[in-house]
Design an enzyme around this catalytic site. Structure first.
Site, mmCIF file in Angstrom:
data_model
loop_
_atom_site.group_PDB
_atom_site.id
_atom_site.type_symbol
_atom_site.label_atom_id
_atom_site.label_comp_id
_atom_site.label_asym_id
_atom_site.label_seq_id
_atom_site.Cartn_x
_atom_site.Cartn_y
_atom_site.Cartn_z
ATOM 1 C CB SER A 25 41.431 35.824 35.566
ATOM 2 O OG SER A 25 42.339 36.852 35.856
ATOM 3 C CG HIS A 36 39.376 38.948 40.622
ATOM 4 N ND1 HIS A 36 38.443 39.353 39.697
ATOM 5 C CD2 HIS A 36 40.581 39.131 40.024
ATOM 6 C CE1 HIS A 36 39.052 39.755 38.603
ATOM 7 N NE2 HIS A 36 40.344 39.639 38.794
ATOM 8 C CD GLU A 89 34.498 38.664 41.085
ATOM 9 O OE1 GLU A 89 33.414 38.465 40.517
ATOM 10 O OE2 GLU A 89 35.590 38.742 40.471
ATOM 11 C CG ASN A 145 38.397 38.581 35.126
ATOM 12 O OD1 ASN A 145 38.558 39.661 34.580
ATOM 13 N ND2 ASN A 145 39.231 38.116 36.038
#
Length: 291
Positions: A122, A143, A155, A193
């Site tokens: 994250s 991600h 991502e 994030n």
């Protein structure tokens, strides 16, 4: 490397790891799923079996295949035996740098030289992870979003030493899974994030200050902006402990007070109110009451 990435090691059998193992197996990959205890792995096996039963109902794409055949592609283990055969590793453990570094130091000498390492993190910088192994050019961030089998976009994060060839390999793996990637540069929190955690933390402050209830906050985002899920229900899905670790990581990385964790978030984590995985967070999943 062969054109098809046949064997993938998945480290961490939590929500993300189990979703990844299922998605990889459904797309024809052999998977080695590693975690610390047999209890964790048994729970993962049950969740994957349930996910395979309901994947068609939930709208998963791709050819229908006997779920028992798919399930047999996943090996569950507490050891890294078999990682000498993997083409790709996706790491999904908790947002704790010391723990992550230990994983990479363990698998680096075991995996074949061509194997790519992807961190499903994250907030921890990909460049830092790359510096902990001897193959920094073959390290990137991937991600994935939850639930993994149903989310089509990932991502991807380029670290300082990540090569184009490594990104191409990762894109090929995603294509085999029926997904696509969006490449961004390395920065704590990346895009998703860095924005999401700030949004969630601010939503928690609204509840903490008595401006609105959790239900009212989420209703505004669902009804006014058309979001399928409000920020606090999203936090419950991710896990409030993971949210707190991520916000703390951003606060440390940027030294900016805007990332200061809300005291209510800290208190809820201390109380074990972690969201869906504990049965209660901002919402009570037995009765649907807000906290």
């Amino acid at each position: 490397m062969t054109e098809t990435l046949r064997t993938v090691g998945v480290v961490g059998a939590g929500v993300m790891g189990t979703g990844l193992a299922q998605s990889l197996a459904q797309s024809g990959h052999e998977v080695i799923l590693v975690d610390r205890t047999d209890e964790i792995l048994d729970r993962a096996r049950q969740e994957i079996a349930q996910g395979l039963r309901f994947s068609r109902v939930l709208g998963a794409k791709g050819p229908t295949e006997d779920r028992q055949v798919v399930a047999k592609r996943i090996a569950y283990t507490t050891r890294y035996e078999g990682f000498d055969t993997v083409d790709f590793v996706i790491e999904n453990i908790t947002e704790d740098w010391d723990l992550k570094r230990g994983v990479y130091e363990r698998i680096d000498p075991l995996c074949p030289p061509h194997a790519v390492f992807a961190a499903n993190t994250s907030v921890i910088p990909i460049t830092r992870i790359g510096a902990s192994v001897t193959r920094s050019d073959r390290v990137l961030g991937m991600h994935f979003m939850n639930p993994v089998p149903l989310k089509p976009t990932v991502e991807m994060i380029r670290g300082h030493h990540t090569t184009d060839a490594t990104l191409d390999t990762a894109h090929r793996l995603l294509a085999q899974m029926g997904k696509e990637g969006v490449v961004v540069q390395d920065s704590p929190g990346f895009v998703s994030n860095r924005v999401l955690m700030l949004t969630v933390n601010e939503a928690v402050y609204l509840v903490h200050e008595g401006v609105a209830t959790a239900e009212e906050v989420d209703r505004i985002f669902r009804s006014c902006f058309g979001h399928p899920m409000g920020p606090l229900a999203t936090a419950d899905l991710i896990g409030l402990d993971t949210i707190l670790q991520s916000v703390q990581g951003l606060h440390t990385a940027f030294a900016d007070s805007k990332y200061r964790p809300c005291p209510l978030l800290v208190r809820m984590v201390d109380a074990g109110l972690l969201g869906r995985k504990s049965g209660r967070g901002f919402f009570d999943y037995a009765t649907a009451r807000t906290t």
